[in-house]
Design a protein around this motif. Structure first.
Motif, PDB file in Angstrom:
ATOM      1  N   HIS A   1       0.806  -1.130  -0.129  1.00  0.00           N
ATOM      2  CA  HIS A   1      -0.071  -0.070   0.073  1.00  0.00           C
ATOM      3  C   HIS A   1       0.902   1.286   0.074  1.00  0.00           C
ATOM      4  O   HIS A   1       1.740   1.251   0.567  1.00  0.00           O
ATOM      5  N   VAL A   2       0.454   2.335  -0.772  1.00  0.00           N
ATOM      6  CA  VAL A   2       1.067   3.783  -1.090  1.00  0.00           C
ATOM      7  C   VAL A   2      -0.038   4.375  -0.343  1.00  0.00           C
ATOM      8  O   VAL A   2      -1.170   4.677  -1.265  1.00  0.00           O
ATOM      9  N   HIS A   3       0.328   5.383   0.480  1.00  0.00           N
ATOM     10  CA  HIS A   3      -0.848   6.015   1.202  1.00  0.00           C
ATOM     11  C   HIS A   3      -1.087   7.346   0.559  1.00  0.00           C
ATOM     12  O   HIS A   3      -0.210   8.183   0.059  1.00  0.00           O
ATOM     13  N   ASN A   4      -2.406   7.729   0.438  1.00  0.00           N
ATOM     14  CA  ASN A   4      -2.838   8.758  -0.145  1.00  0.00           C
ATOM     15  C   ASN A   4      -2.130   9.338  -1.379  1.00  0.00           C
ATOM     16  O   ASN A   4      -1.454  10.673  -1.391  1.00  0.00           O
ATOM     17  N   ALA A   5      -1.896   8.512  -2.304  1.00  0.00           N
ATOM     18  CA  ALA A   5      -1.303   8.666  -3.686  1.00  0.00           C
ATOM     19  C   ALA A   5      -2.309   9.275  -4.926  1.00  0.00           C
ATOM     20  O   ALA A   5      -2.647   9.940  -4.788  1.00  0.00           O
ATOM     21  N   HIS A   6      -2.435   8.032  -5.632  1.00  0.00           N
ATOM     22  CA  HIS A   6      -3.698   8.473  -6.527  1.00  0.00           C
ATOM     23  C   HIS A   6      -5.046   8.410  -5.926  1.00  0.00           C
ATOM     24  O   HIS A   6      -6.030   9.438  -6.359  1.00  0.00           O
TER      25      HIS A   6
ATOM     26  N   GLY B   1       3.839   8.905 -19.701  1.00  0.00           N
ATOM     27  CA  GLY B   1       3.799   9.746 -21.201  1.00  0.00           C
ATOM     28  C   GLY B   1       2.735  10.658 -21.093  1.00  0.00           C
ATOM     29  O   GLY B   1       2.154  11.505 -22.176  1.00  0.00           O
ATOM     30  N   MET B   2       2.194  10.980 -19.944  1.00  0.00           N
ATOM     31  CA  MET B   2       1.099  12.222 -19.481  1.00  0.00           C
ATOM     32  C   MET B   2       1.077  12.526 -18.205  1.00  0.00           C
ATOM     33  O   MET B   2       1.780  12.227 -17.304  1.00  0.00           O
ATOM     34  N   PHE B   3       0.337  13.598 -18.017  1.00  0.00           N
ATOM     35  CA  PHE B   3       0.026  14.165 -16.760  1.00  0.00           C
ATOM     36  C   PHE B   3      -0.559  12.960 -15.873  1.00  0.00           C
ATOM     37  O   PHE B   3      -1.435  12.498 -16.261  1.00  0.00           O
ATOM     38  N   PRO B   4      -0.401  13.241 -14.492  1.00  0.00           N
ATOM     39  CA  PRO B   4      -1.170  12.179 -13.796  1.00  0.00           C
ATOM     40  C   PRO B   4      -2.536  12.647 -13.316  1.00  0.00           C
ATOM     41  O   PRO B   4      -2.856  13.774 -13.633  1.00  0.00           O
ATOM     42  N   TYR B   5      -3.262  11.685 -12.924  1.00  0.00           N
ATOM     43  CA  TYR B   5      -4.579  11.762 -12.388  1.00  0.00           C
ATOM     44  C   TYR B   5      -4.655  11.588 -10.743  1.00  0.00           C
ATOM     45  O   TYR B   5      -4.335  10.444 -10.657  1.00  0.00           O
ATOM     46  N   ILE B   6      -4.419  12.815 -10.110  1.00  0.00           N
ATOM     47  CA  ILE B   6      -4.474  12.644  -8.714  1.00  0.00           C
ATOM     48  C   ILE B   6      -5.798  12.795  -8.111  1.00  0.00           C
ATOM     49  O   ILE B   6      -6.144  14.018  -8.270  1.00  0.00           O
ATOM     50  N   ASP B   7      -6.598  11.621  -7.511  1.00  0.00           N
ATOM     51  CA  ASP B   7      -8.213  11.897  -7.106  1.00  0.00           C
ATOM     52  C   ASP B   7      -8.204  12.437  -5.799  1.00  0.00           C
ATOM     53  O   ASP B   7      -8.413  11.756  -4.879  1.00  0.00           O
ATOM     54  N   LEU B   8      -8.088  13.735  -5.632  1.00  0.00           N
ATOM     55  CA  LEU B   8      -8.122  14.370  -4.402  1.00  0.00           C
ATOM     56  C   LEU B   8      -9.280  14.098  -3.571  1.00  0.00           C
ATOM     57  O   LEU B   8      -9.411  13.890  -2.409  1.00  0.00           O
ATOM     58  N   LYS B   9     -10.598  13.938  -4.303  1.00  0.00           N
ATOM     59  CA  LYS B   9     -11.784  13.489  -3.548  1.00  0.00           C
ATOM     60  C   LYS B   9     -11.986  12.163  -2.925  1.00  0.00           C
ATOM     61  O   LYS B   9     -12.697  11.958  -2.105  1.00  0.00           O
ATOM     62  N   SER B  10     -10.772  11.431  -3.348  1.00  0.00           N
ATOM     63  CA  SER B  10     -10.842   9.800  -2.999  1.00  0.00           C
ATOM     64  C   SER B  10      -9.566   9.958  -2.260  1.00  0.00           C
ATOM     65  O   SER B  10      -9.158   8.508  -1.817  1.00  0.00           O
ATOM     66  N   GLY B  11      -9.001  10.763  -1.603  1.00  0.00           N
ATOM     67  CA  GLY B  11      -7.940  10.812  -0.791  1.00  0.00           C
ATOM     68  C   GLY B  11      -6.582  10.728  -1.172  1.00  0.00           C
ATOM     69  O   GLY B  11      -5.541  10.618  -0.736  1.00  0.00           O
TER      70      GLY B  11
ATOM     71  N   HIS C   1       3.796  -3.495 -11.110  1.00  0.00           N
ATOM     72  CA  HIS C   1       2.644  -2.786 -11.731  1.00  0.00           C
ATOM     73  C   HIS C   1       2.291  -1.767 -10.732  1.00  0.00           C
ATOM     74  O   HIS C   1       2.193  -2.020  -9.578  1.00  0.00           O
ATOM     75  N   THR C   2       2.152  -0.525 -11.210  1.00  0.00           N
ATOM     76  CA  THR C   2       2.068   0.482 -10.399  1.00  0.00           C
ATOM     77  C   THR C   2       0.654   1.107  -9.988  1.00  0.00           C
ATOM     78  O   THR C   2       0.470   1.867  -9.296  1.00  0.00           O
ATOM     79  N   GLY C   3      -0.417   0.564 -10.774  1.00  0.00           N
ATOM     80  CA  GLY C   3      -1.706   1.203 -10.677  1.00  0.00           C
ATOM     81  C   GLY C   3      -1.710   2.481 -11.477  1.00  0.00           C
ATOM     82  O   GLY C   3      -0.866   2.941 -12.106  1.00  0.00           O
ATOM     83  N   ASP C   4      -2.678   3.372 -10.707  1.00  0.00           N
ATOM     84  CA  ASP C   4      -2.614   4.463 -11.431  1.00  0.00           C
ATOM     85  C   ASP C   4      -1.918   5.814 -10.643  1.00  0.00           C
ATOM     86  O   ASP C   4      -1.908   6.816 -10.618  1.00  0.00           O
ATOM     87  N   THR C   5      -0.637   5.130  -9.820  1.00  0.00           N
ATOM     88  CA  THR C   5       0.053   5.937  -9.121  1.00  0.00           C
ATOM     89  C   THR C   5       1.143   6.581 -10.251  1.00  0.00           C
ATOM     90  O   THR C   5       1.951   7.289  -9.920  1.00  0.00           O
TER      91      THR C   5
ATOM     92  N   VAL D   1      -0.729  15.065  -3.854  1.00  0.00           N
ATOM     93  CA  VAL D   1       0.441  15.233  -4.721  1.00  0.00           C
ATOM     94  C   VAL D   1       1.691  14.763  -4.067  1.00  0.00           C
ATOM     95  O   VAL D   1       2.442  13.830  -4.584  1.00  0.00           O
ATOM     96  N   ASP D   2       1.746  15.017  -2.437  1.00  0.00           N
ATOM     97  CA  ASP D   2       3.074  14.580  -1.842  1.00  0.00           C
ATOM     98  C   ASP D   2       2.951  12.763  -1.665  1.00  0.00           C
ATOM     99  O   ASP D   2       3.829  12.100  -1.600  1.00  0.00           O
ATOM    100  N   GLY D   3       1.463  12.433  -1.633  1.00  0.00           N
ATOM    101  CA  GLY D   3       1.589  10.836  -1.645  1.00  0.00           C
ATOM    102  C   GLY D   3       1.889  10.236  -2.757  1.00  0.00           C
ATOM    103  O   GLY D   3       2.330   9.185  -2.869  1.00  0.00           O
ATOM    104  N   ASP D   4       1.490  10.938  -3.923  1.00  0.00           N
ATOM    105  CA  ASP D   4       2.011  10.311  -5.259  1.00  0.00           C
ATOM    106  C   ASP D   4       3.240  10.433  -5.638  1.00  0.00           C
ATOM    107  O   ASP D   4       3.964   9.429  -6.084  1.00  0.00           O
ATOM    108  N   ILE D   5       4.015  11.258  -4.911  1.00  0.00           N
ATOM    109  CA  ILE D   5       5.456  11.357  -5.093  1.00  0.00           C
ATOM    110  C   ILE D   5       6.189  10.295  -4.238  1.00  0.00           C
ATOM    111  O   ILE D   5       7.154   9.604  -4.733  1.00  0.00           O
TER     112      ILE D   5
END
Length: 289
Positions: A151-156, A180-190, A172-176, A193-197
Motif C-alpha cells: 500500500h502507498v498512502h494517499n497517492a492516486h 507519457g502524460m500528466f497524472p490523475y490525482i483523485d483528491l476527492k478519493s484521498g 505494476h503501479t496502478g494509477d500512481t 501530490v505528496d503521496g503520489d511522489i
C-alpha cells in the motif's frame, strides 16, 4: 493514439455511469508480453497485469464488466489454468468494473481495506467486493514469484497498491504512474501530490535498471521513464509551491503554463485526460491545504 486518449478521458470521468459501457463492442483486448510469464492486457481503462503458472492465473485489475468475456477469452490463450487470484490496485471503475464477473467464477479478490470501503459506499457495487484485504503490505507466493503487494498512502487515491514480481522483475503501479502524460490525482478519493511522489519513490526503491513497469495507463515503461515521471511530479510541486509563496492566486497559477511546460505544453496536453490547466489546479488544491 488520439482515439484511445479520448476513450480514456470519457471512461475515467464517467466510470460509474452507463456511459462506461458504451462503445465496448469495438474494444479489442491486446496481449502485450512483458517479461517471462508476465503479460499486460490493454483494452479500455486501466492496464491489466497477468502472471501465469501452475498455481493458477494471478491478475491485476479487470477494467469494465462489459469487457470481462473478452478478457477471459484472452486469458485462455495464455494459460490452461483458471484465474484464481485478482488484486485491485484501487477502487476506480475502470480497474474494478469486472470484479463481480470474475468472482462468480470463483476468483479470490484482494485489495487494500480502503478499496473495499469505497466499493461498499458505492450503491452500484453490490457484488465483486474484495474478500481479502490488507493495511500496509501482503506477500504472496505464487507461480515462482514472492509477490509484494504494498500500500502507498494517499497517492492516486487512499487505497493504492503497488504489485512487484521480484523473480519476473515486473512492477505494476496502478494509477500512481501515468506513463507519457500528466497524472490523475483523485483528491476527492484521498489522493495527494505528496503521496503520489512518495508512491513513485517507493516503487523505484523496489526495482532495478532491468525492471519492466506496467503503469496504470500508458505503455510499458523502464526505470528511467519512472524516474522521469517522479522528476515531473517533484518539479511541478516545487513550481506551484514557489508560486504560492509569491502570493499568486489560484487563477494565476492555473493559467501559468510555464509551471508545467517543461514536460508538456498546454497544446501537447490538450488531449490528455488531465490537461495543463487541470494538473496545475490539482497541484494547487493539494498543496494549498
Amino acid at each position: 493514439m488520439r482515439y484511445s486518449i479520448k476513450i480514456l478521458m470519457s471512461l475515467l470521468l464517467m466510470n460509474h455511469s452507463l456511459f462506461a459501457f458504451q462503445d465496448m463492442e469495438d474494444i479489442q483486448i491486446e496481449i502485450v508480453p512483458v517479461n517471462q510469464n508476465v503479460y499486460m492486457l490493454k483494452g479500455a481503462g486501466g492496464n491489466i497485469g497477468v502472471l501465469t503458472g501452475e498455481d493458477g492465473i494471478f491478475m491485476i485489475d479487470d477494467q469494465f464488466a462489459a469487457l470481462s468475456e473478452k478478457i477471459k477469452a484472452k486469458l485462455i490463450t495464455l494459460s490452461n489454468q483458471p484465474l484464481k487470484y485478482l488484486v485491485n490496485t484501487h477502487h476506480h471503475g475502470d480497474h474494478t468494473g469486472g470484479n463481480a464477473n470474475f468472482q462468480e467464477d470463483g476468483t479470490l479478490i484482494l485489495a487494500h481495506e480502503n478499496v473495499r470501503k469505497r466499493l461498499i459506499a458505492d450503491s452500484t457495487k453490490m457484488k465483486g467486493l474484495p474478500i481479502l484485504t490488507f493495511n500496509d503490505q501482503i506477500n504472496l507466493h505464487i507461480n515462482g514469484n514472492d509477490i509484494v503487494v504494498a500500500h502507498v498512502h494517499n497517492a492516486h487515491t487512499d487505497g493504492d497498491a503497488l504489485i512487484y514480481f521480484p523473480q519476473s522483475n515486473v512492477l505494476h503501479t496502478g494509477d500512481t504512474f501515468f506513463n507519457g502524460m500528466f497524472p490523475y490525482i483523485d483528491l476527492k478519493s484521498g489522493g495527494s501530490v505528496d503521496g503520489d511522489i512518495i508512491a513513485a519513490k517507493t516503487g523505484l526503491s523496489l526495482i532495478n535498471e532491468n525492471t519492466k513497469i506496467i503503469p496504470g495507463h500508458g505503455n510499458i515503461a523502464t526505470r528511467s521513464d519512472y524516474a522521469a515521471y517522479l522528476n515531473m511530479l517533484e518539479t511541478i510541486r516545487n513550481n506551484v509551491i514557489a508560486a504560492i509563496k509569491k502570493g499568486k492566486s489560484e487563477t494565476e497559477i492555473v493559467e501559468n503554463e510555464s509551471i508545467t511546460n517543461t514536460f508538456f505544453t498546454d497544446e501537447e496536453a490538450s488531449n490528455f485526460f488531465i490537461n495543463g490547466k487541470k494538473i496545475r489546479k490539482t497541484f494547487y488544491d493539494s498543496l494549498k491545504k
